[in-house]
Scaffold this motif. Structure first.
Motif, short mmCIF file in Angstrom:
data_model
loop_
_atom_site.label_atom_id
_atom_site.label_comp_id
_atom_site.label_asym_id
_atom_site.label_seq_id
_atom_site.Cartn_x
_atom_site.Cartn_y
_atom_site.Cartn_z
N GLY A 11 54.37 59.77 35.17
CA GLY A 11 54.43 58.92 34.11
C GLY A 11 56.11 58.96 33.87
N ARG A 12 56.36 60.20 33.83
CA ARG A 12 57.90 60.38 33.66
C ARG A 12 58.81 59.71 34.52
N ARG A 13 58.50 59.78 36.00
CA ARG A 13 59.39 58.88 36.77
C ARG A 13 59.15 57.46 36.68
N ARG A 17 61.82 54.70 35.87
CA ARG A 17 62.31 53.68 36.70
C ARG A 17 62.31 52.25 35.70
N ILE A 18 61.48 52.16 34.53
CA ILE A 18 61.53 51.19 33.96
C ILE A 18 63.06 51.20 33.17
N ALA A 19 63.20 52.45 32.57
CA ALA A 19 64.34 52.35 31.60
C ALA A 19 65.60 51.97 32.44
N ASP A 20 65.58 52.37 33.95
CA ASP A 20 66.87 51.99 34.81
C ASP A 20 66.86 50.33 34.99
N ALA A 21 65.49 49.91 35.20
CA ALA A 21 65.27 48.50 35.42
C ALA A 21 66.04 47.60 34.18
N ALA A 29 65.33 49.67 25.71
CA ALA A 29 63.95 50.08 25.54
C ALA A 29 63.39 49.47 24.23
N GLU A 30 64.17 49.60 23.31
CA GLU A 30 63.62 49.13 21.94
C GLU A 30 63.48 47.64 21.91
#
Length: 376
Positions: A11-13, A17-21, A29-30
């Motif tokens: 889940g952390r990975r 990945r989502i944060a990097d995208a 993210a907000e």
């Protein structure tokens, strides 16, 4: 913080990945969170608007019942009239039979009666004190007594089963070939492992605590059907909210939704046999399902058969029904461009099923090239 949820390494990975995208697209993210919450809020409001519109819609089913020509306990045999070959329809035990006679313009039985057939409907009714003790064998026996009733005993007829009613019809046809000249199976399951994880999780232990007062309650059945498409309830009410209330599509939606909400409980012995024996143990496919000591084996049916497979069926996976067609020696398979209920009562049901079924009924009277004598 005590009791806080801790993401797994995977889940952390995925979160990283989502944060990097998001960062590579210049988003935060907000911002994603706010967009997701806004969409969820909009969809929730649309769903609630659809539910409110359904509750205040003026449609009420007003079709009168046709004549009752035989009855036993909670079960009635309804004669829809017409001329031509007699066709006895056997519905499921878990929903009201009138889905086959839903509303003007959406009644398969009245369409058949107006176009060269004589359809009759076995309405199982809601299980009373007697039926709550019934298993599948007792229901098949009652169907056999209907076949022998004065209204039907003149000539062999076509037996047509819908959903689990198809399995009851198959059992009766095998036991009483003297009364059945052909068999139609509409969205009828056979291989209960098709489309499910292998090995599938056992279902009966989950339902066993709910077998109250000799039945599996309607609410439990409704929840099980909804689980086949978890997002479907919200989706359909959002779509309904956008329909003009006076439109034919809106009236059909309300008619079908009223029928879905007008369910009947399932007798506890039937629930144990179907959930445990069919879904958990897949006894029909294994050759272990018996009625009155007789194996229900489609390969033993020496009669013409029509097998309708809805290609968008979430209740009976097409692969499950196709396995039944493959076991029948003289089956004509029809793939219907519809879902489980839409095939028999939806806006496209006439093209999807009614006309193809009528065509098969008309062909029954004509010899088939290459047909075996014992399959006629």
């Amino acid at each position: 913080m005590s009791g806080a949820w801790t993401p797994s390494p995977a889940g952390r990975r995925e979160a990283g990945r989502i944060a990097d995208a998001l960062a590579s697209a210049g988003l935060s993210a907000e911002a994603l969170r706010d967009a997701v919450l806004a969409r969820l809020g909009r969809e929730e409001r649309e769903m609630l608007a659809g539910i409110a519109a359904y509750r205040r819609h003026p449609y009420r089913r007003a079709l009168p019942d046709p004549p009752v020509v035989w009855e036993e306990g909670a079960t009635r045999l309804l004669d829809h009239g017409g001329t031509g070959p007699a066709v006895l329809f056997v519905p499921s035990l878990v929903n009201r039979a009138y889905v086959l006679d839903l509303a003007p313009g959406h009644s398969m039985l009245r369409h058949l009666a107006a176009n060269g057939a004589r359809p009759l409907l076995l309405d199982w009714g809601s299980p009373g004190a007697v039926e709550r003790r019934f298993g599948l064998a007792e229901h098949v026996a009652r169907l056999e007594r209907a076949l022998d009733s004065r209204a039907l005993r003149r000539t062999p007829l076509v037996l047509a089963g819908y959903c689990m009613g198809g399995l009851l019809a198959l059992a009766a046809a095998l036991r009483r070939p003297d009364r059945v000249r052909a068999l139609a199976l509409l969205a009828t399951p056979w291989d209960f492992g098709a489309g499910r994880p292998s090995p599938p999780p056992a279902l009966l232990p989950r339902f066993a605590p709910l077998l109250q007062d000799g039945v599996l309650p309607v609410d439990a059945l409704q929840a099980a059907f909804a689980a086949a498409d978890p997002w479907g309830v919200a989706r359909k009410f959002r779509a309904f909210a956008a329909l003009p209330p006076e439109s034919e599509r809106a009236r059909l939606f309300v008619a079908l939704e009223d029928w879905l909400n007008d369910g009947v409980p399932l007798a506890a012995p039937v629930a144990r046999e179907t959930i445990g024996g069919w879904y958990d143990e897949n006894r029909p496919t294994r050759g272990d399902w018996r009625i009155g000591g007789m194996a229900v084996d489609p390969a033993a049916l020496r009669r013409p058969a029509f097998v309708a497979l809805p290609d968008r069926d979430r209740i009976v996976p097409p692969a499950s029904a196709r396995a039944l067609a493959a076991r029948l020696p003289a089956a004509e398979t029809h793939v219907a461009a519809a879902g489980h209920v839409g095939m028999v009562a939806g806006s496209g049901a006439e093209a999807a099923l009614w006309r193809p079924l009528l065509g098969w009924l008309r062909r029954l009277g004509r010899p088939r090239r290459g047909a075996r004598a014992d399959a006629a």
